[in-house]
Design a protein around this motif. Structure first.
Motif, short mmCIF file in Angstrom:
data_model
loop_
_atom_site.label_atom_id
_atom_site.label_comp_id
_atom_site.label_asym_id
_atom_site.label_seq_id
_atom_site.Cartn_x
_atom_site.Cartn_y
_atom_site.Cartn_z
N THR A 103 25.79 -60.66 -7.58
CA THR A 103 25.40 -60.98 -6.21
C THR A 103 26.60 -60.92 -5.27
OG1 THR A 103 23.64 -62.42 -7.05
CG2 THR A 103 24.29 -62.72 -4.75
N ARG A 104 27.72 -61.48 -5.76
CA ARG A 104 28.93 -61.43 -4.93
C ARG A 104 29.38 -59.99 -4.71
NH1 ARG A 104 30.53 -65.91 -8.04
NH2 ARG A 104 31.77 -64.54 -9.39
N ASP A 105 29.27 -59.14 -5.75
CA ASP A 105 29.69 -57.74 -5.63
C ASP A 105 28.82 -56.98 -4.62
OD1 ASP A 105 31.27 -55.39 -6.62
OD2 ASP A 105 29.26 -54.73 -7.22
N GLY B 49 28.82 -56.15 2.89
CA GLY B 49 29.68 -56.66 3.97
C GLY B 49 30.61 -55.60 4.52
N ARG B 50 31.04 -54.67 3.64
CA ARG B 50 31.94 -53.62 4.12
C ARG B 50 31.24 -52.62 5.04
NH1 ARG B 50 34.02 -54.25 -1.14
NH2 ARG B 50 32.82 -52.52 -2.01
N MET B 51 29.88 -52.60 5.00
CA MET B 51 29.14 -51.71 5.90
C MET B 51 29.12 -52.25 7.33
SD MET B 51 25.92 -50.83 3.39
CE MET B 51 25.11 -49.89 4.69
N GLN B 52 29.41 -53.51 7.49
CA GLN B 52 29.43 -54.10 8.85
C GLN B 52 30.78 -53.78 9.50
OE1 GLN B 52 26.50 -55.46 9.79
NE2 GLN B 52 25.84 -54.85 7.73
N SER B 53 30.91 -52.49 9.98
CA SER B 53 32.21 -52.04 10.52
C SER B 53 32.43 -52.45 11.96
CB SER B 53 32.30 -50.50 10.41
OG SER B 53 31.27 -49.91 11.21
N GLY B 54 31.35 -52.73 12.71
CA GLY B 54 31.49 -53.05 14.13
C GLY B 54 31.36 -51.85 15.07
N TYR B 55 31.22 -50.60 14.50
CA TYR B 55 31.06 -49.40 15.34
C TYR B 55 29.57 -49.10 15.52
CZ TYR B 55 36.03 -48.68 14.59
OH TYR B 55 37.37 -48.83 14.55
N LEU B 56 29.19 -48.84 16.79
CA LEU B 56 27.79 -48.62 17.12
C LEU B 56 27.24 -47.35 16.47
CD1 LEU B 56 25.36 -49.65 18.70
CD2 LEU B 56 26.16 -48.31 20.66
N TYR B 57 28.06 -46.29 16.40
CA TYR B 57 27.55 -45.03 15.84
C TYR B 57 27.30 -45.15 14.34
CZ TYR B 57 32.50 -44.21 14.61
OH TYR B 57 33.76 -44.32 14.13
#
Length: 641
Positions: free
Chosen positions: A602-604, A610-618
């Motif tokens: 689950t943590r993995d 979580g790494r997909m949440q980059s903050g870039y709109l595109y």
């Protein structure tokens, strides 16, 4: 009277245990000592009315268990055997309670200690008054629990904790056999009531049962399982290793548990079940062998120990061996006779050693003693009396009881009986030697204590000396006063139906050759003379002899390497197996695949998401586009299918 004798110690234990700490040390001492003294006085009356007037009685208290065909009552069985045991337990326990007032006077936990002592006494009384196997098992386990609490009383000492755990674990081995034996009794007889079982024994005596394709004698199997329980409680060879380590407890505990009460429970149990064991001759032969071997084995170790209490502990182990081989040859009254006399002189020796330790400011090593008699004349004299009785010197208590045991073993005229006889003779020689070794190293010769310790040596206070005087009277007179009733012409009238002997081997013992009766006394004299020669006249000889026979000496000093053997055979493999199951089984497999594995997965996944949440709109628009394409594809393909 009967009920009060048993339950007075329990009342004292409950009061001292629950409110003693709030009401003070003196209150805790009084509320346990006074009921114990009253119980001892009542026990003397019971012994007279039951043993000498034949007024036995069974007091039914209540129905304890009623399940299907099994009905167990709590009843107090008072026949002569019970009366003798109640007398011994209460008198010795009362003296230990009084002695503890002085010995434990500086301990910060007096109420707890006194409560444990009284609770132990109650459980022991419950054991010896049992009217059925379940009640006996209740008392049996109760004294085991209290011994654990008392041996580990000074719980801040790692050695005391280790000794308590060792006693508890070793006794569990024996108790498992005892429990299997009780289950075997129910299987064979359909009842756990003594009278019902005893009456049915002759009809079951020849029956067998099938075990792994073999026909096994039922009564022999049951009796051997019960005897395993006795071996654990009474520290017979193989299950004896807990007894010497139990000396880590306070000295009053040693006197109460390891001289007169708990360790004799196994002897009492076998004698109580004499109507069963008499029909199991193979089991009796095993008992003779174990008892004779224990008497010899423990005596050899007593020759080499330096701790004053451990010498007496191994002496206890050896004397219990005498009692058991007396039982094995069918001399049940002789075994109880020695149990009674031994209780007085061995409790005297333990409490006397406690007086020495108290006067020496907690020193127990005899190599740091010597020359104490001028400073402790009363204690020294009383320990001389106890040692004379232990060695079987005429006409003290041990002389009468030990001699009749050895004569009975000889009179049995069996190969195993002769083995036990000669083992007992050798043990008698060694007993006298190590007893006087203890006396000479402790009280006589030049002192080996440092000046400061020696100058501070003092006699114990009267509250500690008074119980020793009472026990000394028992060590002097109990054998002579009781011999006629226990093993003499009045034996049958005294014991009545409380003991069954199909063949009166004690009667044969009275007609044994004169040399058989005289040999134990000769051995005692040789042992005493040898100790005087080695430790008073030629004190350099013991060291030279030990060096000359170094392998033998080391073997005996190391207690025949039983502890090391058990460590190699059981303890290390158990730790290895336990650690392997813990690390590989529980940790790697169960936790690794189960809760820990799920949590890690689950943590993995959460980390990758979580790494997909980059903050870039595109990035988010691209992800949405991929999602729409996948959804449309699934919809179109699903629709056309």
């Amino acid at each position: 009277m009967f009920t009060a004798t048993i339950f007075l110690p329990l009342i004292g234990a409950i009061i001292a245990g629950f409110v003693g700490s709030r009401l003070g040390n003196r209150f805790a001492q009084l509320v346990t000592v006074l009921p114990m003294l009253a119980s001892a006085i009542l026990a003397c009356v019971i012994l007279y009315t039951v043993g000498f007037e034949g007024q036995g009685e069974t007091v039914h208290l209540f129905t304890w268990i009623d399940v299907g065909t099994l009905e167990i009552s709590w009843a107090l069985r008072f026949d002569t055997l019970t009366a003798v045991m109640v007398f011994v337990v209460t008198v010795v326990s009362a003296m230990v309670h009084v002695y503890s007032i002085g010995y434990m006077s500086h301990d910060p936990h007096i109420p707890r200690f006194m409560a444990y002592l009284s609770l132990f006494t109650f459980f022991m009384l419950a054991l010896v008054t049992a009217d059925n196997f379940v009640q006996m098992f209740f008392g049996w386990e109760g004294v085991g629990l209290c011994s654990y609490l008392l041996i580990g009383f000074w719980f801040e000492k790692p050695t005391a904790n280790a000794a308590a755990i060792k006693a508890f674990v070793v006794n569990r081995v024996g108790d498992f056999g005892f429990l299997l034996g009780i289950l075997g009794v129910f299987f064979a007889f359909g009842s756990l009531d003594f009278d019902t079982v005893f009456a049915a024994v002759p009809g079951v005596a020849d029956q067998s049962f099938n075990f792994l394709g073999a026909d096994v004698h039922m009564l022999t199997t049951v009796c051997l399982l019960l005897f395993i329980g006795a071996m654990g409680k009474s520290a017979q060879i193989g299950l004896h290793t807990w007894l010497p380590d139990a000396m880590e407890g306070p000295t009053p505990v040693s006197a109460l548990i390891h001289a007169a009460t708990m360790v004799t429970a196994g002897v009492f149990m076998v004698v109580r079940l004499s109507p069963m064991f008499e029909f199991a001759p193979v089991a009796l032969t095993v008992i003779v062998f174990v008892g004779g071997t224990t008497a010899f084995f423990a005596a050899t170790i007593g020759l080499t120990q330096w701790d004053i209490k451990r010498v007496i502990a191994y002496s206890t182990c050896s004397q219990l061996g005498y009692m058991f081989f007396a039982v094995g040859v069918g001399a049940y009254p002789a075994a109880i006779f020695h149990l009674m006399t031994h209780a007085f002189f061995k409790a005297l020796l333990f409490l006397g050693s406690g007086s020495v330790i108290h006067g020496m400011h907690d020193e127990q090593d005899m190599r740091r003693m010597g020359g104490l008699f001028p400073k402790m004349k009363v204690t020294g004299t009383l320990m001389w009396i106890g040692s004379l009785a232990l060695a079987g010197v005429p006409v003290l208590a041990g002389f009468w009881s030990k001699d009749i045991i050895l004569e009975s073993a000889f009179a049995a005229h069996t190969g195993m009986g002769l083995y036990a006889f000669w083992a007992g003779i050798a043990a008698a020689l060694m007993t006298a030697f190590y007893s006087w070794r203890l006396l000479f190293l402790t009280f006589h010769g030049k002192t080996r204590a440092d000046n400061h310790t020696f100058e501070g040596v003092h006699e114990s206070p009267p509250i500690m000396i008074a119980p020793l005087l009472v026990l000394a009277l028992g060590a002097i007179f109990s054998g002579y006063l009781a011999k006629e009733f226990f093993v003499g012409d009045g034996m049958e009238a005294f014991w009545g139906t409380s003991i069954l002997m199909l063949h009166n081997v004690i009667e044969d013992a009275h007609h044994a050759p004169k040399w058989v009766a005289q040999l134990p006394t000769v051995m005692a004299a040789i042992g005493i003379a040898g100790a005087w020669l080695m430790y008073m006249l030629r004190p350099s000889w013991p060291g030279k002899l030990a060096a000359l026979i170094r392998p033998v000496y080391q073997f005996v000093f190391s207690k025949w390497y039983f502890d090391e053997l058990y460590d190699m055979m059981f303890i290390r493999p158990s730790f290895y197996l336990g650690r392997g199951l813990w690390k590989s089984g529980d940790g790697a497999v169960i936790d690794g695949v189960g809760p820990d594995g799920i949590a890690a997965a689950t943590r993995d996944i959460a980390g990758r998401a979580g790494r997909m949440q980059s903050g870039y709109l595109y990035h988010y628009a691209f992800a949405m586009l991929i999602g729409i394409v996948l959804f449309a594809s699934w919809f179109l393909f699903g629709f056309f299918q």
